[in-house]
Design a protein around this motif. Structure first.
Motif, PDB file in Angstrom:
ATOM      1  N   VAL A  49       0.831  -1.215   0.000  1.00 51.35           N
ATOM      2  CA  VAL A  49       0.000   0.000   0.000  1.00 51.35           C
ATOM      3  C   VAL A  49       0.860   1.257   0.000  1.00 51.35           C
ATOM      4  O   VAL A  49       0.594   2.220  -0.747  1.00 51.35           O
ATOM      5  CB  VAL A  49      -0.954   0.002   1.219  1.00 51.35           C
ATOM      6  CG1 VAL A  49      -1.571   1.382   1.418  1.00 51.35           C
ATOM      7  CG2 VAL A  49      -2.060  -1.034   1.032  1.00 51.35           C
ATOM      8  N   PHE A  50       1.912   1.261   0.810  1.00 50.68           N
ATOM      9  CA  PHE A  50       2.746   2.456   0.919  1.00 50.68           C
ATOM     10  C   PHE A  50       3.947   2.427  -0.035  1.00 50.68           C
ATOM     11  O   PHE A  50       4.805   3.313   0.026  1.00 50.68           O
ATOM     12  CB  PHE A  50       3.215   2.633   2.361  1.00 50.68           C
ATOM     13  CG  PHE A  50       2.097   2.978   3.311  1.00 50.68           C
ATOM     14  CD1 PHE A  50       1.546   4.248   3.310  1.00 50.68           C
ATOM     15  CD2 PHE A  50       1.570   2.017   4.167  1.00 50.68           C
ATOM     16  CE1 PHE A  50       0.509   4.571   4.166  1.00 50.68           C
ATOM     17  CE2 PHE A  50       0.532   2.331   5.031  1.00 50.68           C
ATOM     18  CZ  PHE A  50      -0.008   3.607   5.025  1.00 50.68           C
ATOM     19  N   SER A  51       4.009   1.416  -0.907  1.00 52.27           N
ATOM     20  CA  SER A  51       5.043   1.345  -1.952  1.00 52.27           C
ATOM     21  C   SER A  51       4.381   1.048  -3.294  1.00 52.27           C
ATOM     22  O   SER A  51       4.940   0.347  -4.129  1.00 52.27           O
ATOM     23  CB  SER A  51       6.071   0.256  -1.629  1.00 52.27           C
ATOM     24  OG  SER A  51       6.629   0.414  -0.359  1.00 52.27           O
ATOM     25  N   TRP A  52       3.183   1.572  -3.481  1.00 53.28           N
ATOM     26  CA  TRP A  52       2.357   1.188  -4.626  1.00 53.28           C
ATOM     27  C   TRP A  52       3.038   1.423  -5.968  1.00 53.28           C
ATOM     28  O   TRP A  52       2.865   0.637  -6.912  1.00 53.28           O
ATOM     29  CB  TRP A  52       1.022   1.930  -4.581  1.00 53.28           C
ATOM     30  CG  TRP A  52       0.092   1.549  -5.696  1.00 53.28           C
ATOM     31  CD1 TRP A  52      -0.405   2.351  -6.668  1.00 53.28           C
ATOM     32  CD2 TRP A  52      -0.459   0.250  -5.937  1.00 53.28           C
ATOM     33  NE1 TRP A  52      -1.229   1.641  -7.505  1.00 53.28           N
ATOM     34  CE2 TRP A  52      -1.281   0.339  -7.077  1.00 53.28           C
ATOM     35  CE3 TRP A  52      -0.331  -0.991  -5.304  1.00 53.28           C
ATOM     36  CZ2 TRP A  52      -1.966  -0.748  -7.601  1.00 53.28           C
ATOM     37  CZ3 TRP A  52      -1.017  -2.083  -5.820  1.00 53.28           C
ATOM     38  CH2 TRP A  52      -1.813  -1.953  -6.951  1.00 53.28           C
ATOM     39  N   ALA A  81       7.064   9.703   7.513  1.00 56.66           N
ATOM     40  CA  ALA A  81       7.232   8.249   7.472  1.00 56.66           C
ATOM     41  C   ALA A  81       6.095   7.609   8.262  1.00 56.66           C
ATOM     42  O   ALA A  81       5.922   7.898   9.443  1.00 56.66           O
ATOM     43  CB  ALA A  81       8.580   7.855   8.061  1.00 56.66           C
ATOM     44  N   VAL A  82       5.338   6.743   7.612  1.00 57.03           N
ATOM     45  CA  VAL A  82       4.155   6.164   8.256  1.00 57.03           C
ATOM     46  C   VAL A  82       4.533   5.380   9.511  1.00 57.03           C
ATOM     47  O   VAL A  82       3.818   5.415  10.516  1.00 57.03           O
ATOM     48  CB  VAL A  82       3.371   5.278   7.256  1.00 57.03           C
ATOM     49  CG1 VAL A  82       4.211   4.107   6.765  1.00 57.03           C
ATOM     50  CG2 VAL A  82       2.077   4.779   7.884  1.00 57.03           C
ATOM     51  N   SER A  83       5.673   4.680   9.478  1.00 53.76           N
ATOM     52  CA  SER A  83       6.073   3.890  10.648  1.00 53.76           C
ATOM     53  C   SER A  83       6.477   4.767  11.825  1.00 53.76           C
ATOM     54  O   SER A  83       6.277   4.395  12.985  1.00 53.76           O
ATOM     55  CB  SER A  83       7.217   2.939  10.282  1.00 53.76           C
ATOM     56  OG  SER A  83       6.756   1.905   9.432  1.00 53.76           O
ATOM     57  N   GLN A  84       7.043   5.938  11.544  1.00 47.31           N
ATOM     58  CA  GLN A  84       7.375   6.866  12.628  1.00 47.31           C
ATOM     59  C   GLN A  84       6.114   7.406  13.277  1.00 47.31           C
ATOM     60  O   GLN A  84       6.021   7.480  14.510  1.00 47.31           O
ATOM     61  CB  GLN A  84       8.225   8.020  12.105  1.00 47.31           C
ATOM     62  CG  GLN A  84       9.696   7.711  11.990  1.00 47.31           C
ATOM     63  CD  GLN A  84      10.499   8.960  11.713  1.00 47.31           C
ATOM     64  OE1 GLN A  84      10.247   9.684  10.757  1.00 47.31           O
ATOM     65  NE2 GLN A  84      11.489   9.231  12.552  1.00 47.31           N
TER      66      GLN A  84
END
Length: 286
Positions: free
Chosen positions: A81-84, A258-261
């Motif tokens: 999803v975040f590397s589409w 950054a979504v993970s941050q």
């Protein structure tokens, strides 16, 4: 030389690090092997904890079947999803896990949902499952991160620090190479090398430290679920820092965040709030 991995400031030089083994003509990626070892280790740690706390270890082997399957699916979906842009022109590549592309937080989210569903069906305490399985989860993460080592991925910006890692340019994705890395690029025997933060190593060591702290604290918990909340807090704080070093961050669409941050910071704050609230409740009931 193009398979060399070196830690120059530690005096460590690995001249030929492959990314797979071949068995009967079939290539098996080290990434998958390492992930498998991490999963099995986590399952046995969870089963051992279940036995220590008077639960049925067999139940955790059953739970692991569902948790592993849905966690891998969740980790892949999160990453895709975040590397589409990497997959939109070749949808079948979404199914190819051998080159990496699993996002830890996607797996954690899927595991949380699976835990609630399993606990409801089996009439078990979800909070107790979280505490028990959480130990296995963080152990699996500590081991699984080494899959990134063999894939030459999940590294950070240029550095000349003690743990600096030197990689051949031909072995990494061009999109992960920054201008700063190119400025400090070295050519050895006609092969170009970059020198980076080994963020996979940082996260592996951080997870090992979180596991040790949880093992020391588990006997002192005040309520079921506290150990898992401490995991979310401890891992979140580490990921918040480490993710900032990486050059392959998954970004929230339309932003430079950054979504993970963002997720790590949110979960850490929520975990602190939940721990304080539950501890106050526990004290009030006495």
């Amino acid at each position: 030389m193009d398979r060399m991995i070196e830690f120059p400031n530690l005096g460590i030089r690995l001249p030929s690090v492959g990314d797979h083994i071949t068995v009967f003509g079939f290539d098996i990626a080290f990434y998958g092997i390492i992930i498998g070892i991490g999963i099995l280790t986590g399952i046995f740690i969870a089963a051992a904890e279940a036995k220590r706390t008077g639960q049925d270890p067999e139940g955790y082997f059953d739970f692991a079947i569902y948790a592993v399957i849905f966690s891998i699916i969740g980790a892949r979906i999160y990453y895709v999803v975040f590397s589409w842009d990497m997959y939109k022109e070749d949808l079948l590549s979404i199914l190819n896990l051998r080159q990496g592309g699993l996002a830890i937080y996607g797996g954690v989210i899927a595991a949380i949902v699976t835990t609630f569903a399993y606990a409801r069906i089996k009439k078990m305490s979800a909070a107790l499952i979280f505490d028990t399985a959480g130990l296995g989860l963080v152990a699996g993460q500590a081991i699984g991160r080494w899959g990134n080592f063999f894939n030459r991925e999940a590294f950070g910006e240029y550095t000349d620090s003690l743990f600096a890692m030197r990689l051949p340019v031909s072995a990494v994705r061009s999109s992960d190479i920054t201008d700063l890395m190119r400025e400090h690029m070295e050519v050895i025997d006609d092969i170009s090398f970059i020198q980076v933060h080994p963020t996979f190593l940082y996260e592996s060591m951080w997870c090992a430290g979180v596991l040790l702290l949880l093992l020391l604290y588990r006997r002192h918990k005040r309520f079921d679920g506290e150990v898992f909340l401490l995991y979310l807090l401890g891992y979140g704080l580490g990921r918040l820092w480490i993710e900032g070093l990486r050059t392959d961050q998954l970004l929230i669409p339309g932003t430079q965040l950054a979504v993970s941050q963002v997720l790590a910071g949110t979960l850490a704050i929520v975990s602190v709030g939940m721990i304080v609230w539950r501890r106050k409740r526990a004290c009030t009931r006495k």
